[in-house]
Design a protein around this motif. Sequence first.
Motif, mmCIF file in Angstrom:
data_model
loop_
_atom_site.group_PDB
_atom_site.id
_atom_site.type_symbol
_atom_site.label_atom_id
_atom_site.label_comp_id
_atom_site.label_asym_id
_atom_site.label_seq_id
_atom_site.Cartn_x
_atom_site.Cartn_y
_atom_site.Cartn_z
ATOM 1 N N ILE A 179 0.835 -1.200 0.000
ATOM 2 C CA ILE A 179 0.000 0.000 0.000
ATOM 3 C C ILE A 179 0.871 1.252 0.000
ATOM 4 O O ILE A 179 0.600 2.228 -0.714
ATOM 5 N N ASN A 180 1.947 1.241 0.801
ATOM 6 C CA ASN A 180 2.841 2.393 0.848
ATOM 7 C C ASN A 180 3.546 2.621 -0.489
ATOM 8 O O ASN A 180 3.777 3.756 -0.898
ATOM 9 N N GLY A 181 3.917 1.539 -1.163
ATOM 10 C CA GLY A 181 4.531 1.678 -2.475
ATOM 11 C C GLY A 181 3.575 2.299 -3.479
ATOM 12 O O GLY A 181 3.944 3.183 -4.264
ATOM 13 N N LEU A 182 2.305 1.843 -3.458
ATOM 14 C CA LEU A 182 1.295 2.426 -4.340
ATOM 15 C C LEU A 182 1.064 3.904 -4.010
ATOM 16 O O LEU A 182 0.910 4.736 -4.912
ATOM 17 N N ALA A 183 1.049 4.234 -2.708
ATOM 18 C CA ALA A 183 0.853 5.625 -2.300
ATOM 19 C C ALA A 183 1.983 6.508 -2.827
ATOM 20 O O ALA A 183 1.761 7.661 -3.240
ATOM 21 N N LEU A 184 3.193 5.978 -2.823
ATOM 22 C CA LEU A 184 4.339 6.721 -3.335
ATOM 23 C C LEU A 184 4.168 7.008 -4.832
ATOM 24 O O LEU A 184 4.461 8.113 -5.308
ATOM 25 N N LEU A 185 3.670 6.028 -5.570
ATOM 26 C CA LEU A 185 3.442 6.219 -7.010
ATOM 27 C C LEU A 185 2.335 7.242 -7.266
ATOM 28 O O LEU A 185 2.467 8.110 -8.147
ATOM 29 N N VAL A 186 1.255 7.160 -6.502
ATOM 30 C CA VAL A 186 0.146 8.106 -6.670
ATOM 31 C C VAL A 186 0.598 9.524 -6.345
ATOM 32 O O VAL A 186 0.274 10.488 -7.059
ATOM 33 N N LEU A 187 1.352 9.681 -5.270
ATOM 34 C CA LEU A 187 1.865 10.998 -4.896
ATOM 35 C C LEU A 187 2.753 11.573 -5.990
ATOM 36 O O LEU A 187 2.680 12.762 -6.315
ATOM 37 N N THR A 188 3.596 10.733 -6.571
ATOM 38 C CA THR A 188 4.494 11.178 -7.627
ATOM 39 C C THR A 188 3.703 11.691 -8.835
ATOM 40 O O THR A 188 4.046 12.725 -9.424
ATOM 41 N N ILE A 189 2.642 10.990 -9.186
ATOM 42 C CA ILE A 189 1.803 11.427 -10.312
ATOM 43 C C ILE A 189 1.175 12.782 -10.007
ATOM 44 O O ILE A 189 1.119 13.673 -10.873
ATOM 45 N N TRP A 190 0.713 12.983 -8.771
ATOM 46 C CA TRP A 190 0.124 14.268 -8.389
ATOM 47 C C TRP A 190 1.144 15.394 -8.494
ATOM 48 O O TRP A 190 0.838 16.480 -8.991
#
Length: 319
Positions: free
Chosen positions: A100-111
Amino acid sequence: MHRDHHSHSHGALHSHSGGHDHLNERRTFFAMLLIGGFMLIEVAGGILSGSLALLADAGHMLTDAAALALAFSAFRISRRPHDRGKSFGYYRFEVIAAFINGLALLVLTIWIVIEALKRIASPPEVMAGPMLAVAIVGLLVNLVAFRLIHGADRNNLNIRAALWHVIGDILGSIAAIIAAIVILYTGWTPIDPLLSLLVAGLLIRAGWSITRRTLHILMEGAPDHIDPETLARELSNEIVQICDVHHLHVWLLTAERPLLTMHITIRPEDRADDVLLRVKDFLAKRYGITHSTIQIESDAAPIIRQDDSTGIYLRSQSI
């Protein structure tokens, strides 16, 4: 005639890394409080100064605080003993939290990328003074948090995911400091979103690496350092009593806890207990596998096994 012997080794699984888990938990908790508290200050500073770099870093710190809270919860939950419903205990929750934390990192990067592109097209006014002050304090806070987590067990995927979140914060603070200095002396505001893009580029690689690794574990993938066919071949070469190795499966419960099951065939004149002890010793010393389930079969005839969907096997030699 077949004589089947089953051996299970569970004790090492449930006692392994207990001290590390408590250390990880404490350090993660204090880092969570530190980052969560400063995140509120950085949000105010980003809004006041109009800096995307600060707001992006504050958004990152928000996800970091959530990531650390999730990691902290994972360590507490994973300590629960196994029960009827969870025979392996709750260790796998650590992997889920890291995923979940890895996915959150990817989503944050896109933002960050989306916001940076908007600001490059239409640069807003940025107050460099407040931006610089908040960014410097943020860097100090992030360095303290990094020191806390860096002292924990970095082989743990949950810790590595949390560590990369904090590294992202450090990079974001450095980017904000550089951008503030450039704006303060030159007035060139596009430096703010440009440096945010640079930080995003660094973070996306870390986010993908963590996500890919945890997904591999959740899919019951084998450890990177273990090739099942090589393991079966080395085992047969090491222990001459073994005629055949088949139905061999090796996978990860967590990044630090490999598991193995297999069937081995031995000669009828050999003692199953002696072979079993040698196999256990080989697995522990050569591959670090301390939890395994092994079925030993004995047959006077040489066995030739067909390969199947589960199949790693070695053809036995004539006896």
